[in-house]
Enzyme design. Structure first.
Site, PDB file in Angstrom:
ATOM      1  N   ASP A  60      63.813  89.401  18.686  1.00 54.38           N
ATOM      2  CA  ASP A  60      63.944  90.008  17.311  1.00 54.38           C
ATOM      3  C   ASP A  60      65.302  89.027  16.695  1.00 54.38           C
ATOM      4  OD1 ASP A  60      61.703  91.411  17.726  1.00 54.38           O
ATOM      5  OD2 ASP A  60      63.048  93.144  18.204  1.00 54.38           O
ATOM      6  N   MET A  61      65.415  89.199  15.416  1.00 50.81           N
ATOM      7  CA  MET A  61      66.572  88.533  14.922  1.00 50.81           C
ATOM      8  C   MET A  61      67.466  89.636  14.315  1.00 50.81           C
ATOM      9  SD  MET A  61      68.493  86.266  14.640  1.00 50.81           S
ATOM     10  CE  MET A  61      67.553  84.469  14.826  1.00 50.81           C
TER      11      MET A  61
ATOM     12  N   GLN B 261      64.489  85.191   9.645  1.00 49.79           N
ATOM     13  CA  GLN B 261      64.447  85.800   8.323  1.00 49.79           C
ATOM     14  C   GLN B 261      64.535  85.234   7.111  1.00 49.79           C
ATOM     15  OE1 GLN B 261      68.097  87.142  10.051  1.00 49.79           O
ATOM     16  NE2 GLN B 261      67.629  89.038  10.260  1.00 49.79           N
TER      17      GLN B 261
ATOM     18  N   THR C 213      54.580  90.935   7.444  1.00 46.10           N
ATOM     19  CA  THR C 213      55.093  91.532   6.412  1.00 46.10           C
ATOM     20  C   THR C 213      54.006  92.522   6.085  1.00 46.10           C
ATOM     21  OG1 THR C 213      55.713  91.365   3.888  1.00 46.10           O
ATOM     22  CG2 THR C 213      54.022  89.571   4.905  1.00 46.10           C
ATOM     23  N   HIS C 214      54.341  93.485   5.208  1.00 49.45           N
ATOM     24  CA  HIS C 214      53.111  94.577   4.904  1.00 49.45           C
ATOM     25  C   HIS C 214      52.924  94.130   3.630  1.00 49.45           C
ATOM     26  CE1 HIS C 214      55.994  96.487   7.857  1.00 49.45           C
ATOM     27  NE2 HIS C 214      54.712  96.978   8.216  1.00 49.45           N
TER      28      HIS C 214
ATOM     29  N   GLY D 222      63.513  90.139   6.442  1.00 47.70           N
ATOM     30  CA  GLY D 222      65.224  90.429   6.652  1.00 47.70           C
ATOM     31  C   GLY D 222      65.746  91.698   6.315  1.00 47.70           C
ATOM     32  N   ALA D 223      66.105  92.489   7.429  1.00 49.76           N
ATOM     33  CA  ALA D 223      66.161  93.764   7.369  1.00 49.76           C
ATOM     34  C   ALA D 223      67.792  94.236   7.241  1.00 49.76           C
ATOM     35  CB  ALA D 223      65.617  94.606   8.363  1.00 49.76           C
TER      36      ALA D 223
ATOM     37  N   ARG E 103      58.086  84.111  13.965  1.00 49.13           N
ATOM     38  CA  ARG E 103      57.706  85.137  13.428  1.00 49.13           C
ATOM     39  C   ARG E 103      58.447  85.383  12.138  1.00 49.13           C
ATOM     40  NH1 ARG E 103      57.904  90.996  16.322  1.00 49.13           N
ATOM     41  NH2 ARG E 103      60.018  90.616  16.005  1.00 49.13           N
TER      42      ARG E 103
ATOM     43  N   ARG F 271      63.983 105.750  10.257  1.00 49.27           N
ATOM     44  CA  ARG F 271      64.081 104.604   9.287  1.00 49.27           C
ATOM     45  C   ARG F 271      62.611 104.193   8.701  1.00 49.27           C
ATOM     46  NH1 ARG F 271      67.125 102.425  13.626  1.00 49.27           N
ATOM     47  NH2 ARG F 271      65.795 100.837  14.058  1.00 49.27           N
ATOM     48  N   ARG F 272      61.505 104.252   9.648  1.00 43.19           N
ATOM     49  CA  ARG F 272      60.250 103.879   8.953  1.00 43.19           C
ATOM     50  C   ARG F 272      59.595 105.093   7.738  1.00 43.19           C
ATOM     51  NH1 ARG F 272      61.772 100.333  11.783  1.00 43.19           N
ATOM     52  NH2 ARG F 272      62.813  99.928   9.781  1.00 43.19           N
TER      53      ARG F 272
HETATM   54  C1  LIG Z   1      56.667  93.164  13.001  1.00 47.20           C
HETATM   55  C2  LIG Z   1      57.794  93.183  12.121  1.00 47.20           C
HETATM   56  C3  LIG Z   1      59.126  92.647  12.779  1.00 47.20           C
HETATM   57  C4  LIG Z   1      60.258  92.701  12.469  1.00 47.20           C
HETATM   58  N1  LIG Z   1      61.398  92.268  12.960  1.00 47.20           N
HETATM   59  C5  LIG Z   1      62.545  91.922  12.178  1.00 47.20           C
HETATM   60  C6  LIG Z   1      63.573  91.365  12.914  1.00 47.20           C
HETATM   61  O1  LIG Z   1      63.726  91.031  14.166  1.00 47.20           O
HETATM   62  N2  LIG Z   1      64.566  91.249  12.094  1.00 47.20           N
HETATM   63  C7  LIG Z   1      64.846  91.682  10.841  1.00 47.20           C
HETATM   64  O2  LIG Z   1      65.808  91.625  10.177  1.00 47.20           O
HETATM   65  N3  LIG Z   1      63.841  92.479  10.315  1.00 47.20           N
HETATM   66  C8  LIG Z   1      62.493  92.588  10.830  1.00 47.20           C
HETATM   67  N4  LIG Z   1      61.570  93.116  10.285  1.00 47.20           N
HETATM   68  C9  LIG Z   1      61.617  93.838   9.143  1.00 47.20           C
HETATM   69  C10 LIG Z   1      61.382  92.768   7.923  1.00 47.20           C
HETATM   70  O3  LIG Z   1      62.740  92.136   7.839  1.00 47.20           O
HETATM   71  C11 LIG Z   1      61.420  93.786   6.505  1.00 47.20           C
HETATM   72  O4  LIG Z   1      62.628  94.325   6.327  1.00 47.20           O
HETATM   73  C12 LIG Z   1      60.127  94.886   6.564  1.00 47.20           C
HETATM   74  O5  LIG Z   1      59.014  94.028   7.124  1.00 47.20           O
HETATM   75  C13 LIG Z   1      60.127  95.065   4.973  1.00 47.20           C
HETATM   76  O6  LIG Z   1      59.462  93.752   4.211  1.00 47.20           O
HETATM   77  P1  LIG Z   1      57.875  93.712   4.095  1.00 47.20           P
HETATM   78  O7  LIG Z   1      57.672  92.386   3.356  1.00 47.20           O
HETATM   79  O8  LIG Z   1      57.106  94.218   5.099  1.00 47.20           O
HETATM   80  O9  LIG Z   1      57.544  94.847   3.010  1.00 47.20           O
HETATM   81  P2  LIG Z   1      58.435  95.213   1.525  1.00 47.20           P
HETATM   82  O10 LIG Z   1      58.635  93.884   0.660  1.00 47.20           O
HETATM   83  O11 LIG Z   1      59.600  95.951   1.605  1.00 47.20           O
HETATM   84  O12 LIG Z   1      57.122  95.890   0.686  1.00 47.20           O
HETATM   85  C14 LIG Z   1      55.777  95.425   0.505  1.00 47.20           C
HETATM   86  C15 LIG Z   1      54.902  96.499   0.800  1.00 47.20           C
HETATM   87  O13 LIG Z   1      54.824  97.031   1.948  1.00 47.20           O
HETATM   88  C16 LIG Z   1      54.956  98.486   1.913  1.00 47.20           C
HETATM   89  N5  LIG Z   1      55.798  98.915   3.214  1.00 47.20           N
HETATM   90  C17 LIG Z   1      56.755  98.407   3.651  1.00 47.20           C
HETATM   91  N6  LIG Z   1      57.393  99.094   4.709  1.00 47.20           N
HETATM   92  C18 LIG Z   1      56.741 100.024   4.853  1.00 47.20           C
HETATM   93  C19 LIG Z   1      56.439 101.195   5.604  1.00 47.20           C
HETATM   94  N7  LIG Z   1      57.438 101.234   6.786  1.00 47.20           N
HETATM   95  N8  LIG Z   1      55.749 102.093   5.737  1.00 47.20           N
HETATM   96  C20 LIG Z   1      54.725 101.710   4.655  1.00 47.20           C
HETATM   97  N9  LIG Z   1      54.567 101.025   3.863  1.00 47.20           N
HETATM   98  C21 LIG Z   1      55.410 100.054   4.015  1.00 47.20           C
HETATM   99  C22 LIG Z   1      55.888  98.580   0.751  1.00 47.20           C
HETATM  100  O14 LIG Z   1      55.503  99.905   0.256  1.00 47.20           O
HETATM  101  C23 LIG Z   1      55.116  97.580  -0.140  1.00 47.20           C
HETATM  102  O15 LIG Z   1      53.945  98.224  -0.791  1.00 47.20           O
HETATM  103  C24 LIG Z   1      60.479  93.201  10.885  1.00 47.20           C
HETATM  104  C25 LIG Z   1      59.241  93.380  10.368  1.00 47.20           C
HETATM  105  C26 LIG Z   1      57.849  93.456  10.869  1.00 47.20           C
HETATM  106  C27 LIG Z   1      56.836  93.914  10.030  1.00 47.20           C
END
Ligand SMILES: Cc1cc2nc3c(=O)[nH]c(=O)nc-3n(C[C@H](O)[C@H](O)[C@H](O)COP(=O)(O)OP(=O)(O)OC[C@H]3O[C@@H](n4cnc5c(N)ncnc54)[C@H](O)[C@@H]3O)c2cc1C
Length: 297
Positions: free
Chosen positions: A118-119, A147, A215-216, A172-173, A168, A277-278
Site C-alpha cells: 500500500d502507499m 497515487q 477505484t469505485h 490517493g487518500a 495498483r 472511515r469507510r
Molecule cells: C483497493 C483500494 C486500495 C487502496 N489503497 C490505497 C493506498 O494504498 N493508498 C492511498 O492513498 N489510497 C488508497 N486507496 C484509497 C483511494 O486513494 C481513494 O481515496 C478512494 O478509493 C476513493 O476514490 P474512488 O476513486 O474510489 O472514489 P471517489 O472518487 O471518492 O468516488 C467515486 C464513486 O465511488 C463511490 N464511493 C467511494 N468510496 C465509497 C465507499 N467507501 N462506499 C461507497 N461508495 C463509495 C462514491 O460515492 C462515488 O460515487 C485505495 C482504494 C482502493 C479501492
C-alpha cells in the site's frame, strides 16, 4: 460503540472478519461469486514494537494459510504497520520475511498471488517503491500501489511499465502535499485517466506490465474497459480492485461481464476505526447509522 448492534451491522459490511480464518472464509465466499481478494490485517500506523510484532505475526499467519487454500490472493502490507515508522530497516526486514513466505506459498500456483505494498504519505513514497523493487529483485511476487494525485506518479508508472511490474492505481487518500500533488477532484480524476492510458497502452502489455485499476468510479471502469479492448488487453490480463463492502454490487456486475475483479478485504480485532472511515465516505451510511443507533437505544 463497537457493541452497538446497528453500528456493528453496518461496519461489519466493510470487514472480512476478526480472524484470519474468518477472512479466508469470506474470501472463499467471494470466490464463489467470481471475485478475488486482497487480504489486509488491520493494524495501521503502529509505533510500538509489540504492535509491530503482532502485525508481522498476523501477516505471516495469513501467508501460511494462503498455501493451504486454492485462492488467488494478494496480501496487502502498509510499510508503517510492519515497523517502518519506528525504523525503516527493521520494517524492510519484516516485509522481506513476509515476502519470502508469500513467495513460498505462491510458488507454482495459478493466479496473481503476491504482496501488495500500500502507499502511505509522500515522505515514505520513494522508500516504499525502493522496498518493492528490492523484494521483487530477489523473486518475491510483488505489486505496488501508486497515487494518481501525486505529480511524481507519472514517472513512477513509466518506470514500472518498463520493468513489467504490477501497479495498483488509486486516486490517493492522504492529505495532498502542497506543490507535489494535484488538488481538486476533477484534476485528480483527469490524471487518473491519463495514467490509466499509460498503464493500458499496447507498449505496457508488450512489456508484461500488470495494471490494477483501483477505484469505485464506474465511469473510470468503463474508460479502462474500452481502452483495454481497443489496445488488445484480454480480460484477465488486467484487473479492477475496490474496497470490500463499498460497492459489492458493482464488483459482482464486473465479474459477470468476465472482468477480473478483486476486493480489498481487511480483517482483525481492531476493525472499528477502519470501518468508521469507510462508513463516513458514503453519506447514505451516515443517515442509516444515525437511524440505527437511535433505534437501538
Ligand atoms: C483497493 C483500494 C486500495 C487502496 N489503497 C490505497 C493506498 O494504498 N493508498 C492511498 O492513498 N489510497 C488508497 N486507496 C484509497 C483511494 O486513494 C481513494 O481515496 C478512494 O478509493 C476513493 O476514490 P474512488 O476513486 O474510489 O472514489 P471517489 O472518487 O471518492 O468516488 C467515486 C464513486 O465511488 C463511490 N464511493 C467511494 N468510496 C465509497 C465507499 N467507501 N462506499 C461507497 N461508495 C463509495 C462514491 O460515492 C462515488 O460515487 C485505495 C482504494 C482502493 C479501492
Amino acid at each position: 460503540m463497537q457493541d452497538r448492534r446497528a453500528a456493528t451491522a453496518l461496519a461489519s459490511r466493510y470487514v472480512g472478519g476478526e480472524t484470519a480464518q474468518e477472512a479466508i472464509e469470506t474470501a472463499k465466499a467471494l470466490e464463489r461469486q467470481g471475485i478475488r481478494a486482497s487480504l489486509f490485517y488491520l493494524g495501521e500506523f503502529v509505533d510500538r514494537p509489540e504492535l509491530v510484532a503482532e502485525n508481522v505475526a498476523a501477516k505471516l499467519d495469513i501467508c501460511e494459510r494462503l498455501s493451504h487454500t486454492g485462492l488467488d490472493l494478494h496480501v496487502s502490507v502498509d510499510p508503517t504497520q510492519v515497523g517502518c515508522s519506528i525504523d525503516w530497516d527493521m520494517g524492510a526486514r519484516n516485509a522481506a520475511l513476509i515476502g519470502a513466505r508469500i513467495q513460498a506459498a505462491a510458488n507454482g500456483r495459478p493466479g496473481v498471488n503476491c504482496m501488495m505494498l500500500d502507499m502511505e504519505d509522500l515522505p515514505v513514497n520513494a522508500a516504499t517503491i525502493a522496498l518493492h523493487d528490492r523484494l521483487r529483485a530477489v523473486g518475491v511476487p510483488m505489486a505496488q500501489t501508486l497515487q494518481a494525485y501525486l505529480y511524481k506518479t507519472e514517472a513512477d508508472i513509466a518506470a514500472k511499465i518498463a520493468e513489467g511490474a504490477r501497479v495498483r492505481l488509486v486516486k490517493g487518500a492522504m492529505l495532498a502535499p502542497a506543490g507535489a500533488a494535484f488538488t481538486g477532484r476533477a484534476a485528480i480524476r483527469r490524471n487518473y485517466m491519463r495514467l490509466t492510458e499509460m498503464m493500458l497502452a499496447p507498449a505496457a502489455r508488450e512489456a508484461g506490465f500488470y495494471p490494477i485499476i483501483a477505484t469505485h468510479d464506474q465511469n473510470l471502469h468503463e474508460f479502462a474497459i474500452d481502452l483495454a479492448r481497443r489496445n488488445g488487453w484480454p480480460q484477465g490480463s488486467y484487473e479492477f480492485e475496490m474496497l470490500y463492502g463499498a460497492r459489492n454490487d458493482v464488483a459482482r456486475a464486473l465479474a459477470r461481464r468476465g472482468e477480473r475483479i478483486r476486493l480489498y478485504l481487511p480483517f482483525g480485532r481492531d476493525w472499528w476505526p477502519y470501518a468508521v472511515r469507510r462508513i463516513g465516505e458514503n453519506p447514505k451510511n451516515v443517515v442509516l447509522l444515525a437511524r440505527g443507533i437511535i433505534g437501538g437505544r
